[in-house]
Design a protein around this motif. Structure first.
Motif, PDB file in Angstrom:
ATOM      1  N   SER A  59      17.017  28.537 -40.205  1.00 11.70           N
ATOM      2  CA  SER A  59      16.941  27.014 -40.686  1.00 11.70           C
ATOM      3  C   SER A  59      17.197  26.442 -41.828  1.00 11.70           C
ATOM      4  CB  SER A  59      15.890  26.962 -40.359  1.00 11.70           C
ATOM      5  OG  SER A  59      14.952  27.643 -40.914  1.00 11.70           O
ATOM      6  N   GLY A  60      17.485  28.254 -42.103  1.00  8.32           N
ATOM      7  CA  GLY A  60      17.320  27.933 -44.153  1.00  8.32           C
ATOM      8  C   GLY A  60      16.115  27.966 -45.389  1.00  8.32           C
ATOM      9  N   GLY A  61      15.323  28.283 -44.711  1.00  7.03           N
ATOM     10  CA  GLY A  61      14.295  29.283 -45.100  1.00  7.03           C
ATOM     11  C   GLY A  61      13.980  27.751 -46.797  1.00  7.03           C
ATOM     12  N   ASP A  62      13.897  28.894 -47.469  1.00  7.25           N
ATOM     13  CA  ASP A  62      13.587  28.799 -49.214  1.00  7.25           C
ATOM     14  C   ASP A  62      14.436  27.227 -49.682  1.00  7.25           C
ATOM     15  OD1 ASP A  62      11.194  29.450 -49.445  1.00  7.25           O
ATOM     16  OD2 ASP A  62      11.576  31.611 -50.782  1.00  7.25           O
ATOM     17  N   ALA A  63      15.717  27.045 -49.135  1.00  9.22           N
ATOM     18  CA  ALA A  63      16.523  26.830 -49.415  1.00  9.22           C
ATOM     19  C   ALA A  63      16.167  24.659 -49.495  1.00  9.22           C
ATOM     20  CB  ALA A  63      18.586  27.007 -48.378  1.00  9.22           C
ATOM     21  N   TRP A  64      15.243  24.680 -48.348  1.00  5.86           N
ATOM     22  CA  TRP A  64      15.098  23.381 -48.621  1.00  5.86           C
ATOM     23  C   TRP A  64      13.854  23.034 -49.511  1.00  5.86           C
ATOM     24  CZ3 TRP A  64      17.065  20.461 -45.304  1.00  5.86           C
ATOM     25  CH2 TRP A  64      17.647  20.470 -44.162  1.00  5.86           C
ATOM     26  N   LYS A  65      13.604  23.108 -50.368  1.00  4.98           N
ATOM     27  CA  LYS A  65      12.760  23.483 -51.211  1.00  4.98           C
ATOM     28  C   LYS A  65      13.978  22.478 -52.524  1.00  4.98           C
ATOM     29  CE  LYS A  65       9.329  27.747 -50.757  1.00  4.98           C
ATOM     30  NZ  LYS A  65       8.682  29.051 -51.680  1.00  4.98           N
ATOM     31  N   ASP A  66      14.428  22.173 -52.252  1.00  3.86           N
ATOM     32  CA  ASP A  66      15.522  22.145 -53.458  1.00  3.86           C
ATOM     33  C   ASP A  66      15.252  20.713 -53.301  1.00  3.86           C
ATOM     34  OD1 ASP A  66      18.039  21.060 -54.573  1.00  3.86           O
ATOM     35  OD2 ASP A  66      18.907  22.528 -54.313  1.00  3.86           O
ATOM     36  N   PRO A  67      14.731  20.143 -54.177  1.00  6.07           N
ATOM     37  CA  PRO A  67      14.814  18.828 -53.471  1.00  6.07           C
ATOM     38  C   PRO A  67      15.980  18.021 -53.521  1.00  6.07           C
ATOM     39  CG  PRO A  67      14.055  18.719 -56.066  1.00  6.07           C
ATOM     40  CD  PRO A  67      13.918  19.953 -55.863  1.00  6.07           C
ATOM     41  N   GLU A  68      17.067  17.816 -54.696  1.00 12.20           N
ATOM     42  CA  GLU A  68      18.216  17.369 -54.431  1.00 12.20           C
ATOM     43  C   GLU A  68      18.913  17.364 -53.042  1.00 12.20           C
ATOM     44  OE1 GLU A  68      22.963  17.438 -56.598  1.00 12.20           O
ATOM     45  OE2 GLU A  68      21.143  19.293 -57.268  1.00 12.20           O
ATOM     46  N   LEU A  69      18.071  19.054 -52.632  1.00 15.88           N
ATOM     47  CA  LEU A  69      19.333  18.719 -51.263  1.00 15.88           C
ATOM     48  C   LEU A  69      18.640  17.687 -50.063  1.00 15.88           C
ATOM     49  CD1 LEU A  69      20.932  20.368 -48.826  1.00 15.88           C
ATOM     50  CD2 LEU A  69      18.640  21.472 -48.644  1.00 15.88           C
ATOM     51  N   VAL A  70      17.205  17.581 -50.272  1.00 17.51           N
ATOM     52  CA  VAL A  70      15.835  16.934 -48.654  1.00 17.51           C
ATOM     53  C   VAL A  70      17.100  15.026 -49.611  1.00 17.51           C
ATOM     54  CG1 VAL A  70      14.054  15.999 -48.429  1.00 17.51           C
ATOM     55  CG2 VAL A  70      14.654  18.313 -49.019  1.00 17.51           C
ATOM     56  N   GLU A  71      16.944  15.030 -50.229  1.00 18.42           N
ATOM     57  CA  GLU A  71      17.298  13.749 -51.449  1.00 18.42           C
ATOM     58  C   GLU A  71      18.678  13.116 -50.572  1.00 18.42           C
ATOM     59  OE1 GLU A  71      18.554  11.148 -55.225  1.00 18.42           O
ATOM     60  OE2 GLU A  71      17.152  13.078 -55.704  1.00 18.42           O
ATOM     61  N   THR A  72      19.918  14.273 -50.736  1.00 20.72           N
ATOM     62  CA  THR A  72      20.984  14.235 -50.160  1.00 20.72           C
ATOM     63  C   THR A  72      21.426  13.497 -48.993  1.00 20.72           C
ATOM     64  OG1 THR A  72      21.712  15.024 -52.386  1.00 20.72           O
ATOM     65  CG2 THR A  72      23.547  14.882 -50.916  1.00 20.72           C
ATOM     66  N   LEU A  73      20.664  14.240 -48.342  1.00 21.96           N
ATOM     67  CA  LEU A  73      20.289  14.430 -46.634  1.00 21.96           C
ATOM     68  C   LEU A  73      19.629  13.080 -46.434  1.00 21.96           C
ATOM     69  CD1 LEU A  73      19.976  17.927 -45.354  1.00 21.96           C
ATOM     70  CD2 LEU A  73      21.503  16.359 -44.703  1.00 21.96           C
ATOM     71  N   ASN A  74      18.861  12.626 -46.928  1.00 16.78           N
ATOM     72  CA  ASN A  74      18.206  11.353 -46.361  1.00 16.78           C
ATOM     73  C   ASN A  74      18.417   9.874 -46.927  1.00 16.78           C
ATOM     74  OD1 ASN A  74      15.045  11.532 -45.367  1.00 16.78           O
ATOM     75  ND2 ASN A  74      14.429  12.592 -47.342  1.00 16.78           N
ATOM     76  N   ARG A  75      19.338  10.231 -47.907  1.00 20.09           N
ATOM     77  CA  ARG A  75      20.470   9.577 -48.333  1.00 20.09           C
ATOM     78  C   ARG A  75      21.268   9.037 -46.827  1.00 20.09           C
ATOM     79  NH1 ARG A  75      22.708  10.797 -52.792  1.00 20.09           N
ATOM     80  NH2 ARG A  75      21.026  10.416 -53.772  1.00 20.09           N
ATOM     81  N   TRP A  76      22.111  10.048 -46.645  1.00 18.20           N
ATOM     82  CA  TRP A  76      23.380  10.041 -46.215  1.00 18.20           C
ATOM     83  C   TRP A  76      22.579   9.498 -44.335  1.00 18.20           C
ATOM     84  CZ3 TRP A  76      23.415  13.559 -41.196  1.00 18.20           C
ATOM     85  CH2 TRP A  76      24.565  13.827 -40.621  1.00 18.20           C
ATOM     86  N   ILE A  77      21.932   9.858 -44.820  1.00 19.69           N
ATOM     87  CA  ILE A  77      20.998   9.599 -43.061  1.00 19.69           C
ATOM     88  C   ILE A  77      20.880   8.239 -42.863  1.00 19.69           C
ATOM     89  CG2 ILE A  77      19.183   8.959 -41.317  1.00 19.69           C
ATOM     90  CD1 ILE A  77      18.879  12.668 -42.258  1.00 19.69           C
ATOM     91  N   TRP A  78      20.320   7.531 -44.229  1.00 22.54           N
ATOM     92  CA  TRP A  78      19.684   5.909 -44.256  1.00 22.54           C
ATOM     93  C   TRP A  78      21.406   5.726 -44.443  1.00 22.54           C
ATOM     94  CZ3 TRP A  78      15.244   3.825 -43.991  1.00 22.54           C
ATOM     95  CH2 TRP A  78      15.237   2.670 -44.793  1.00 22.54           C
ATOM     96  N   GLU A  79      22.067   6.175 -45.067  1.00 17.55           N
ATOM     97  CA  GLU A  79      23.291   4.857 -44.727  1.00 17.55           C
ATOM     98  C   GLU A  79      24.121   5.197 -43.255  1.00 17.55           C
ATOM     99  OE1 GLU A  79      24.983   6.387 -48.483  1.00 17.55           O
ATOM    100  OE2 GLU A  79      24.104   5.574 -49.721  1.00 17.55           O
ATOM    101  N   GLY A  80      24.036   6.307 -42.164  1.00  9.32           N
ATOM    102  CA  GLY A  80      24.041   6.091 -41.261  1.00  9.32           C
ATOM    103  C   GLY A  80      24.195   7.011 -40.947  1.00  9.32           C
ATOM    104  N   GLY A  81      24.386   8.446 -41.132  1.00  9.54           N
ATOM    105  CA  GLY A  81      24.123   9.745 -40.702  1.00  9.54           C
ATOM    106  C   GLY A  81      23.154  10.106 -39.675  1.00  9.54           C
ATOM    107  N   VAL A  82      23.813  10.773 -38.603  1.00  8.89           N
ATOM    108  CA  VAL A  82      22.765  11.666 -38.191  1.00  8.89           C
ATOM    109  C   VAL A  82      21.841  13.123 -37.639  1.00  8.89           C
ATOM    110  CG1 VAL A  82      22.729  11.366 -35.420  1.00  8.89           C
ATOM    111  CG2 VAL A  82      23.631   9.740 -35.673  1.00  8.89           C
ATOM    112  N   PHE A  83      20.653  13.089 -37.926  1.00  8.79           N
ATOM    113  CA  PHE A  83      20.298  13.915 -38.314  1.00  8.79           C
ATOM    114  C   PHE A  83      19.418  15.342 -37.194  1.00  8.79           C
ATOM    115  CE2 PHE A  83      17.311  17.413 -39.613  1.00  8.79           C
ATOM    116  CZ  PHE A  83      17.545  18.424 -40.482  1.00  8.79           C
TER     117      PHE A  83
END
Length: 235
Positions: A59-83
């Protein structure tokens, strides 16, 4: 494509089953890293899949503690991506949401800290043809709706098992787990096609035990029976 860390586990994990299902579907699949996400590669893709147990390399473990990762994915979904999150996607302790992508998924998991809080009530939504006969999702405990806006497609005892949640112009899909079968493979494909709005853009059979492929240059349609018994199907 699927998003995970390095592979260390040896048992048949949810992600292995997802990969088996994807391998037979008419889709282009890539494997990319979390660093690739932060470097802007998401613009190439329509769908991201993250599957795994919390704290694992899957699943990624501690990689998900990176706020840049979360922000980038959230922005991509908001703009039309599917997670698509399966089992304990983006899960890590120490934050407001156990699932770091919980805002987009519309689902989080209670690990014990929220037992005294109320939960959103919901009614299961039935979408004809979306979940094929014979599909199966493990009944894992603890999942709950974060804002009450997710469509719950399957549930048990008040716990959502399959959901779809609109997030801006995109969508978050949650599954409590995934194991390979013809019915579950068709379920995964149906969810992806519905999420990106192209249910009617490809040739499909209405029987999960069969598949088809159309070759326009040759004017030929091939229909395949993947089972060991006679099947009836429509294209």
């Amino acid at each position: 494509w699927t998003l995970s860390g390095h592979f260390h586990e040896t048992y048949m994990h949810d992600l292995i089953h997802v990969n088996e299902a994807l391998s037979g579907l008419p889709l282009d699949v890539d494997f990319i890293s979390f660093d690739d996400v932060k470097e802007g590669m998401l613009s190439k893709y329509d769908i991201v899949i993250n599957a795994g147990r919390a704290g694992s390399a899957w699943s990624g473990g501690d990689a998900w503690k990176d706020p840049e990762l979360v922000e980038t994915l959230n922005r991509w979904i908001w703009e039309g991506g599917v997670f698509i999150g399966i089992y304990e996607p983006s899960a890590v302790e120490g934050y407001g949401n156990y699932f770091r992508m919980g805002e987009a998924l519309g689902v989080d998991k209670d690990t014990g800290a929220k037992v005294c809080h109320g939960k959103w009530q919901f009614e299961t939504v039935s979408v004809p043809g979306l979940l094929p006969e014979g599909y199966f999702v493990p009944k894992r405990e603890g999942a709950f709706l974060t804002d009450g806006k997710a469509e719950v497609l399957a549930a048990h005892n008040g716990t959502p098992d399959i959901t779809m949640h609109r997030f801006g112009n995109g969508c978050g899909i949650y599954l409590g787990g995934f194991s390979y079968s013809p019915a579950n493979t068709r379920m995964l494909l149906n969810l992806m096609l519905k999420a990106v709005g192209c249910e009617d853009s490809m040739y499909l059979t209405d029987n999960a035990y069969t598949e088809c492929a159309y070759y326009p240059d040759a004017g030929k349609l091939v229909v395949i029976n993947n089972s060991d018994s006679c099947q009836t199907t429509s294209v």
